[in-house]
Design a protein around this motif. Structure first.
Motif, PDB file in Angstrom:
ATOM      1  N   MET A 170      -1.866   7.938  -2.626  1.00  0.00           N
ATOM      2  CA  MET A 170      -2.567   8.838  -1.670  1.00  0.00           C
ATOM      3  C   MET A 170      -3.790   8.825  -1.696  1.00  0.00           C
ATOM      4  SD  MET A 170       0.024   9.637   0.673  1.00  0.00           S
ATOM      5  CE  MET A 170      -0.815  10.899   1.661  1.00  0.00           C
ATOM      6  N   VAL A 171      -4.594   8.943  -2.949  1.00  0.00           N
ATOM      7  CA  VAL A 171      -5.880   8.736  -3.092  1.00  0.00           C
ATOM      8  C   VAL A 171      -6.385   7.266  -3.054  1.00  0.00           C
ATOM      9  CG1 VAL A 171      -7.545   9.129  -4.920  1.00  0.00           C
ATOM     10  CG2 VAL A 171      -5.822  10.823  -4.871  1.00  0.00           C
ATOM     11  N   ARG A 172      -5.703   6.418  -3.361  1.00  0.00           N
ATOM     12  CA  ARG A 172      -6.160   4.969  -2.963  1.00  0.00           C
ATOM     13  C   ARG A 172      -6.185   4.658  -1.482  1.00  0.00           C
ATOM     14  NH1 ARG A 172      -2.423   3.754  -7.236  1.00  0.00           N
ATOM     15  NH2 ARG A 172      -1.153   2.922  -5.641  1.00  0.00           N
ATOM     16  N   LEU A 173      -5.266   5.081  -0.923  1.00  0.00           N
ATOM     17  CA  LEU A 173      -5.132   4.931   0.638  1.00  0.00           C
ATOM     18  C   LEU A 173      -6.399   5.783   1.010  1.00  0.00           C
ATOM     19  CD1 LEU A 173      -3.733   4.120   3.266  1.00  0.00           C
ATOM     20  CD2 LEU A 173      -2.450   6.013   3.200  1.00  0.00           C
ATOM     21  N   HIS A 174      -6.722   6.991   0.791  1.00  0.00           N
ATOM     22  CA  HIS A 174      -8.005   7.428   1.316  1.00  0.00           C
ATOM     23  C   HIS A 174      -9.213   6.878   1.169  1.00  0.00           C
ATOM     24  CE1 HIS A 174     -11.149  10.413   0.081  1.00  0.00           C
ATOM     25  NE2 HIS A 174     -11.342  10.435   1.333  1.00  0.00           N
ATOM     26  N   ASP A 175      -9.499   6.564  -0.380  1.00  0.00           N
ATOM     27  CA  ASP A 175     -10.612   5.646  -0.627  1.00  0.00           C
ATOM     28  C   ASP A 175     -10.610   4.336   0.109  1.00  0.00           C
ATOM     29  OD1 ASP A 175     -11.188   7.573  -2.697  1.00  0.00           O
ATOM     30  OD2 ASP A 175     -10.209   6.473  -4.187  1.00  0.00           O
ATOM     31  N   GLU A 176      -9.598   3.697   0.349  1.00  0.00           N
ATOM     32  CA  GLU A 176      -9.398   2.215   1.266  1.00  0.00           C
ATOM     33  C   GLU A 176     -10.011   2.751   2.475  1.00  0.00           C
ATOM     34  OE1 GLU A 176      -5.825   0.873   0.613  1.00  0.00           O
ATOM     35  OE2 GLU A 176      -6.296  -0.412  -1.333  1.00  0.00           O
ATOM     36  N   LEU A 177      -9.576   3.859   3.097  1.00  0.00           N
ATOM     37  CA  LEU A 177      -9.893   4.058   4.670  1.00  0.00           C
ATOM     38  C   LEU A 177     -11.260   4.651   4.645  1.00  0.00           C
ATOM     39  CD1 LEU A 177      -6.526   5.594   5.974  1.00  0.00           C
ATOM     40  CD2 LEU A 177      -7.503   3.491   6.529  1.00  0.00           C
ATOM     41  N   ALA A 178     -11.949   5.300   3.586  1.00  0.00           N
ATOM     42  CA  ALA A 178     -13.244   5.661   3.672  1.00  0.00           C
ATOM     43  C   ALA A 178     -13.978   4.299   3.417  1.00  0.00           C
ATOM     44  CB  ALA A 178     -13.494   6.491   2.466  1.00  0.00           C
ATOM     45  N   ASP A 179     -13.724   3.439   3.013  1.00  0.00           N
ATOM     46  CA  ASP A 179     -14.294   2.238   2.945  1.00  0.00           C
ATOM     47  C   ASP A 179     -14.471   1.372   4.484  1.00  0.00           C
ATOM     48  OD1 ASP A 179     -15.172   2.334   0.227  1.00  0.00           O
ATOM     49  OD2 ASP A 179     -13.603   0.844  -0.475  1.00  0.00           O
ATOM     50  N   SER A 220       0.843  -1.265  -0.025  1.00  0.00           N
ATOM     51  CA  SER A 220      -0.204  -0.084  -0.044  1.00  0.00           C
ATOM     52  C   SER A 220       0.746   1.291  -0.071  1.00  0.00           C
ATOM     53  CB  SER A 220      -0.863  -0.077   1.320  1.00  0.00           C
ATOM     54  OG  SER A 220      -1.587  -1.102   1.150  1.00  0.00           O
ATOM     55  N   TRP A 221       2.127   1.215   0.475  1.00  0.00           N
ATOM     56  CA  TRP A 221       2.793   2.246   0.574  1.00  0.00           C
ATOM     57  C   TRP A 221       4.175   2.390  -0.194  1.00  0.00           C
ATOM     58  CZ3 TRP A 221       1.095   6.460   2.726  1.00  0.00           C
ATOM     59  CH2 TRP A 221       1.947   7.540   3.429  1.00  0.00           C
ATOM     60  N   ALA A 222       4.305   1.425  -1.298  1.00  0.00           N
ATOM     61  CA  ALA A 222       5.424   1.464  -1.907  1.00  0.00           C
ATOM     62  C   ALA A 222       5.579   2.766  -2.707  1.00  0.00           C
ATOM     63  CB  ALA A 222       5.536   0.167  -2.984  1.00  0.00           C
ATOM     64  N   VAL A 230      -2.710   1.717  10.544  1.00  0.00           N
ATOM     65  CA  VAL A 230      -3.343   1.672   9.302  1.00  0.00           C
ATOM     66  C   VAL A 230      -3.457   0.408   8.474  1.00  0.00           C
ATOM     67  CG1 VAL A 230      -2.952   3.068   6.973  1.00  0.00           C
ATOM     68  CG2 VAL A 230      -2.299   4.160   9.370  1.00  0.00           C
ATOM     69  N   PHE A 231      -2.420  -0.362   8.374  1.00  0.00           N
ATOM     70  CA  PHE A 231      -2.374  -1.527   7.638  1.00  0.00           C
ATOM     71  C   PHE A 231      -3.267  -2.564   8.249  1.00  0.00           C
ATOM     72  CE2 PHE A 231       1.752   0.368   6.524  1.00  0.00           C
ATOM     73  CZ  PHE A 231       1.319   0.911   5.439  1.00  0.00           C
ATOM     74  N   GLY A 254      -8.654  11.174   6.271  1.00  0.00           N
ATOM     75  CA  GLY A 254      -9.655  11.524   4.754  1.00  0.00           C
ATOM     76  C   GLY A 254      -9.858  12.877   4.803  1.00  0.00           C
ATOM     77  N   TRP A 255      -9.932  13.754   5.843  1.00  0.00           N
ATOM     78  CA  TRP A 255     -10.257  15.139   6.082  1.00  0.00           C
ATOM     79  C   TRP A 255      -8.976  15.863   5.269  1.00  0.00           C
ATOM     80  CZ3 TRP A 255      -7.101  19.199   7.684  1.00  0.00           C
ATOM     81  CH2 TRP A 255      -7.688  20.355   7.774  1.00  0.00           C
ATOM     82  N   TYR A 256      -7.684  15.288   5.711  1.00  0.00           N
ATOM     83  CA  TYR A 256      -6.586  16.035   5.005  1.00  0.00           C
ATOM     84  C   TYR A 256      -6.479  15.568   3.525  1.00  0.00           C
ATOM     85  CZ  TYR A 256      -1.527  15.924   3.423  1.00  0.00           C
ATOM     86  OH  TYR A 256      -0.570  16.305   2.592  1.00  0.00           O
ATOM     87  N   LEU A 257      -6.693  14.300   2.993  1.00  0.00           N
ATOM     88  CA  LEU A 257      -6.657  13.892   1.654  1.00  0.00           C
ATOM     89  C   LEU A 257      -7.678  14.567   0.619  1.00  0.00           C
ATOM     90  CD1 LEU A 257      -5.759  10.167   2.097  1.00  0.00           C
ATOM     91  CD2 LEU A 257      -4.417  11.960   1.295  1.00  0.00           C
TER      92      LEU A 257
END
Length: 422
Positions: free
Chosen positions: A199-208, A88-90, A122-123, A161-164
């Motif tokens: 970063m956007v992918r991480l945001h979307d995953e955390l929103a889920d 997720s962070w590579a 996070v992970f 999510g707020w930051y992203l």
């Protein structure tokens, strides 16, 4: 699919209770996964599995990053933070390593610096999302870290999510437009689209994850022991979990001394615990309080764990401890009249008694409410219908924060205020 998270102060027996609950669910025919987000992973020990290189005993094996079967319908998993980090962070880490290499930072030191604080939390969330979206499970039981870490973990999706949503788009446009100038001026390469995309992918995953854990089929269960200090923390946890919008569906009072026996030492403990248990019932009014008593031997293995859970949940009478809770969402909006007036309700159980009204503060900035309770703050994005209204009053009443919104002729585009609740 049912998701049940267990949290509590360190040392209260949270892993034993969560493992027992999972074993009980599996015995009912539910395909069940127990997932540990606690860095001190002790689920393997509870099930009698050594998570590491043992001395060669027949029941010792290394728990892998994927679910491992321990009984019929029952699987256990410890999150492999390093593996999820690499997945997720590579892209982001690769860019940061390039920057640090440009300014002369040693490669090994740079790799340490590019691991984000709280990465394991996070992970763990991302792994929970992956397991939930797989469709393989009827029940996922999460053995969370001790209370403070759990609260940070559950606050993370909304905070990041707020930051992203607000900062990242601006940064992305600026870098894209001024990349050659910024690269020359800063002396280091600017991030490319792949970094922002990660970063956007991480945001979307955390929103889920946020939607999953605040949904009607997910809830948190607090484990405590009948001690004053532990009870005080459990009370505050209920308030704070509600602040972040998570349902608490019950409390498990663990490690209770059974009545009986003639020695004064044990009689003293029984009396002291009885006093605290009376306060537990009063503190968590409206929630079931289950009781788990000390056994003659330590419960290890699936049969013992299942017996512990079944005996504890028998205290609830007709309440099914595995069912989806019939609980009101911590956050709701009620219309109040035909003039567009509305009242936002945010459950903050016990806040007046255990935290203090003076510790509750409210701020408004555009379409956001900043709600502070003690040391915890939540930035709550208002629905569009409310964002156009003004805050006309707020108070703590009946175990919840009530914020009244009314329609006015004009309202400043950005309005910032912060005040204590009456």
């Amino acid at each position: 699919m049912r998701i049940l998270l267990f949290t509590g102060k360190g040392g209260v027996g949270k892993s034993t209770v969560s493992a027992g609950t999972a074993a009980m669910a599996a015995a009912r025919g539910m395909r069940t996964l127990v997932l540990s987000t606690d860095a001190a992973h002790s689920l393997g020990d509870a099930f009698g599995i050594v998570d590491g290189q043992g001395s060669g005993g027949h029941n010792e094996r290394m728990l892998g990053p994927e679910p491992e079967k321990v009984a019929e319908n029952l699987y256990i998993q410890h999150v492999d933070a390093q593996r999820r980090f690499e997945q997720s962070w590579a892209e982001v880490q690769g860019y940061l390593l390039t920057v640090l290499d440009t300014i002369g930072v040693d490669r090994i030191a740079a790799e340490e610096l590019t691991i984000i604080p709280g990465a394991e939390e996070v992970f763990a969330l991302l792994e929970l999302r992956r397991m939930a979206s797989s469709g393989e499970w009827d029940m996922i039981v999460v053995d969370c870290a001790p209370t403070a870490e759990t609260l940070r973990l559950l606050a993370l999706p909304e905070a990041l999510g707020w930051y992203l949503e607000r900062i990242l788009p601006v940064q992305r446009k600026m870098v894209k437009a001024l990349k050659p100038v910024l690269t020359k001026a800063a002396g280091v390469p600017m991030p490319g689209d792949s970094v922002f995309d990660a970063m956007v992918r991480l945001h979307d995953e955390l929103a889920d994850v946020r939607a999953l854990l605040s949904g009607p089929e997910a809830s948190v269960r607090i484990v405590l022991t009948p001690e004053r200090v532990v009870l005080a923390e459990a009370r505050r946890s209920w308030t704070t979990l509600s602040l972040y919008g998570y349902r608490v569906d019950g409390v498990v009072a663990n490690r209770i001394f059974p009545a009986g026996g003639s020695d004064d030492w044990r009689a003293g403990w029984v009396k002291a615990q009885d006093d605290v248990l009376a306060d537990v019932g009063a503190s968590f009014e409206g929630l079931p309080v289950w009781r788990s008593f000390y056994r003659p031997t330590e419960p290890v293995g699936v049969p013992d764990l299942r017996e512990v859970a079944e005996a504890a949940y028998a205290w609830s009478g007709s309440i099914d401890a595995l069912a989806v809770p019939d609980a009101v969402a911590p956050f709701r909006v009620d219309k109040d009249g035909d003039d567009g007036t509305a009242v936002v309700h945010l459950a903050l159980p016990g806040v007046a008694r255990w935290v203090g009204r003076e510790q509750v503060q409210l701020g408004r900035n555009g379409d956001e409410l900043a709600i502070t309770v003690g040391a915890y703050r939540r930035l709550l994005t208002l629905p569009a219908a409310l964002a156009r209204l003004n805050v006309s009053g707020a108070r703590v009443e009946g175990g919840e924060l009530r914020v009244r919104f009314t329609r006015q002729e004009t309202r400043p585009e950005t309005e910032t205020s912060e005040s204590e609740m009456p």
